[in-house]
Enzyme design. Structure first.
Site, PDB file in Angstrom:
ATOM      1  N   HIS A  16       0.836  -1.207   0.000  1.00 38.10           N
ATOM      2  CA  HIS A  16       0.000   0.000   0.000  1.00 38.10           C
ATOM      3  C   HIS A  16       0.868   1.254   0.000  1.00 38.10           C
ATOM      4  O   HIS A  16       0.849   2.052   0.934  1.00 38.10           O
ATOM      5  CB  HIS A  16      -0.935  -0.006   1.210  1.00 38.10           C
ATOM      6  CG  HIS A  16      -2.123  -0.883   1.002  1.00 38.10           C
ATOM      7  ND1 HIS A  16      -2.844  -1.448   2.033  1.00 38.10           N
ATOM      8  CD2 HIS A  16      -2.717  -1.313  -0.137  1.00 38.10           C
ATOM      9  CE1 HIS A  16      -3.828  -2.168   1.544  1.00 38.10           C
ATOM     10  NE2 HIS A  16      -3.773  -2.111   0.226  1.00 38.10           N
ATOM     11  N   HIS A  51     -10.512  -4.846   4.108  1.00 38.60           N
ATOM     12  CA  HIS A  51      -9.059  -4.957   3.929  1.00 38.60           C
ATOM     13  C   HIS A  51      -8.714  -6.338   3.354  1.00 38.60           C
ATOM     14  O   HIS A  51      -9.231  -7.357   3.825  1.00 38.60           O
ATOM     15  CB  HIS A  51      -8.354  -4.743   5.274  1.00 38.60           C
ATOM     16  CG  HIS A  51      -6.887  -4.529   5.121  1.00 38.60           C
ATOM     17  ND1 HIS A  51      -6.002  -5.570   4.945  1.00 38.60           N
ATOM     18  CD2 HIS A  51      -6.150  -3.398   5.078  1.00 38.60           C
ATOM     19  CE1 HIS A  51      -4.782  -5.085   4.817  1.00 38.60           C
ATOM     20  NE2 HIS A  51      -4.844  -3.760   4.891  1.00 38.60           N
ATOM     21  N   GLU A  75      -6.235  -8.301   3.688  1.00 35.23           N
ATOM     22  CA  GLU A  75      -5.753  -9.318   4.646  1.00 35.23           C
ATOM     23  C   GLU A  75      -6.934  -9.982   5.359  1.00 35.23           C
ATOM     24  O   GLU A  75      -6.971 -11.214   5.516  1.00 35.23           O
ATOM     25  CB  GLU A  75      -4.838  -8.659   5.686  1.00 35.23           C
ATOM     26  CG  GLU A  75      -4.410  -9.639   6.774  1.00 35.23           C
ATOM     27  CD  GLU A  75      -3.877  -8.953   8.014  1.00 35.23           C
ATOM     28  OE1 GLU A  75      -3.064  -8.023   7.886  1.00 35.23           O
ATOM     29  OE2 GLU A  75      -4.285  -9.357   9.118  1.00 35.23           O
TER      30      GLU A  75
END
Ligand code: SF4
Length: 285
Positions: free
Chosen positions: A41, A124, A126
């Site tokens: 990111h 997100h 993850e």
């Protein structure tokens, strides 16, 4: 302006590892390499890889049989990995070992009959990847209020987004304890983020203001800014030195700098250099 940089600011072990693996792959394979989502990111790093020919794709549909596909440090669900194997694609898996651990704990909990609760941001990558290891059965929540609204769960297993702040997960786990009979918690916080947040919090109390550097879409950068703000409300979050406006520093003499886990050293150095050159001046009335 006096500028103090927090220890552990910038690239974490997982990001360094992912960048090295991606670099090695680009060197070996050339430009037939695709990354499933942005490698990290951080726009500067992503741009430099794109210039070398790394293409970002959102799913495996965009990957040709002769391509090499990179799984980023946030990881993916088992279905994606299985599909890559079935299609015989060359895969370079840079999933951070801390994320792999969270995936394994979540899978183990569901196999042992626990209802899994993941504390994290549902959007997100993850979190999406970890939850996919529970056949998407896990409940995702991120606040005490959401935890308090849960129906009673006899056997609850809890994991966290790796980059969350320890204080935040402690509060949410506290609320979850009231919603389950047996509550099994795995500490899936990443050691690198925890120490980065600790040193930034300490520095926040010693300076007049903090500048946090990192990608706007970086969860750990946002968390870092948030934990610093709890100690010192004067926090500026930026992506690069270009966003610095001298007016913000009016009345300041001593500023701290920290950076998210995906922020390159050069970007931090540019920010520090830019702030150091600002002449302290009185706050405007
Ligand atoms: S922040 Fe932690 S979990 Fe995320 S890549 Fe870095 S070391 Fe791994």
């Amino acid at each position: 302006m006096e500028v103090i940089v927090a220890d552990n600011a910038g690239f974490c072990f997982g990001v360094k590892r992912a960048i090295k693996m991606a670099n090695d792959t680009m060197d070996a394979v050339g430009n037939q390499v695709k990354s499933l989502g942005q490698l990290i990111h951080n726009p500067q790093v992503v741009n430099s890889f794109q210039k070398r020919g790394l293409e970002v794709v959102s799913d495996l549909c965009g990957v040709e049989p002769e391509d090499t596909v990179i799984i980023r440090s946030h990881g993916v669900g088992p279905k994606v990995k299985n599909e890559a194997v079935e299609r015989g694609l060359k895969v370079v898996d840079t999933t951070c070992p801390f994320v792999t651990k969270a995936q394994q704990y979540a899978a183990r909990l569901i196999a042992d009959g626990y209802k899994v609760v993941m504390i994290g941001d549902k959007n997100h990558p993850e979190v999406i990847g970890v939850v996919a290891h529970t056949q998407n059965q896990a409940i995702i929540l991120d606040t005490v209020e959401e935890a308090e609204k849960l129906k009673f769960i006899p056997r609850m297993g809890v994991v966290f987004q790796t980059t969350h702040a320890i204080g935040h997960v402690q509060e949410v786990v506290g609320a979850l304890l009231k919603r389950g009979e047996e509550v099994r918690v795995f500490n899936t916080l990443c050691g690198a983020t925890t120490s980065m947040q600790k040193t930034a919090i300490e520095l926040s109390s010693e300076v007049e203001a903090m500048v946090i550097v990192g990608g706007r879409n970086s969860a750990n950068t946002a968390q870092l800014a948030e934990v610093c703000r709890r100690v010192n409300p004067r926090v500026l979050q930026i992506e690069s030195a270009e966003e610095i406006h001298e007016d913000w520093f009016d009345g300041l003499h001593r500023v701290g700098v920290s950076a998210g886990a995906s922020t390159p050293d050069e970007v931090i150095a540019e920010v520090v250099d830019r702030i150091t050159r600002i002449e302290p001046r009185a706050a405007s009335a």
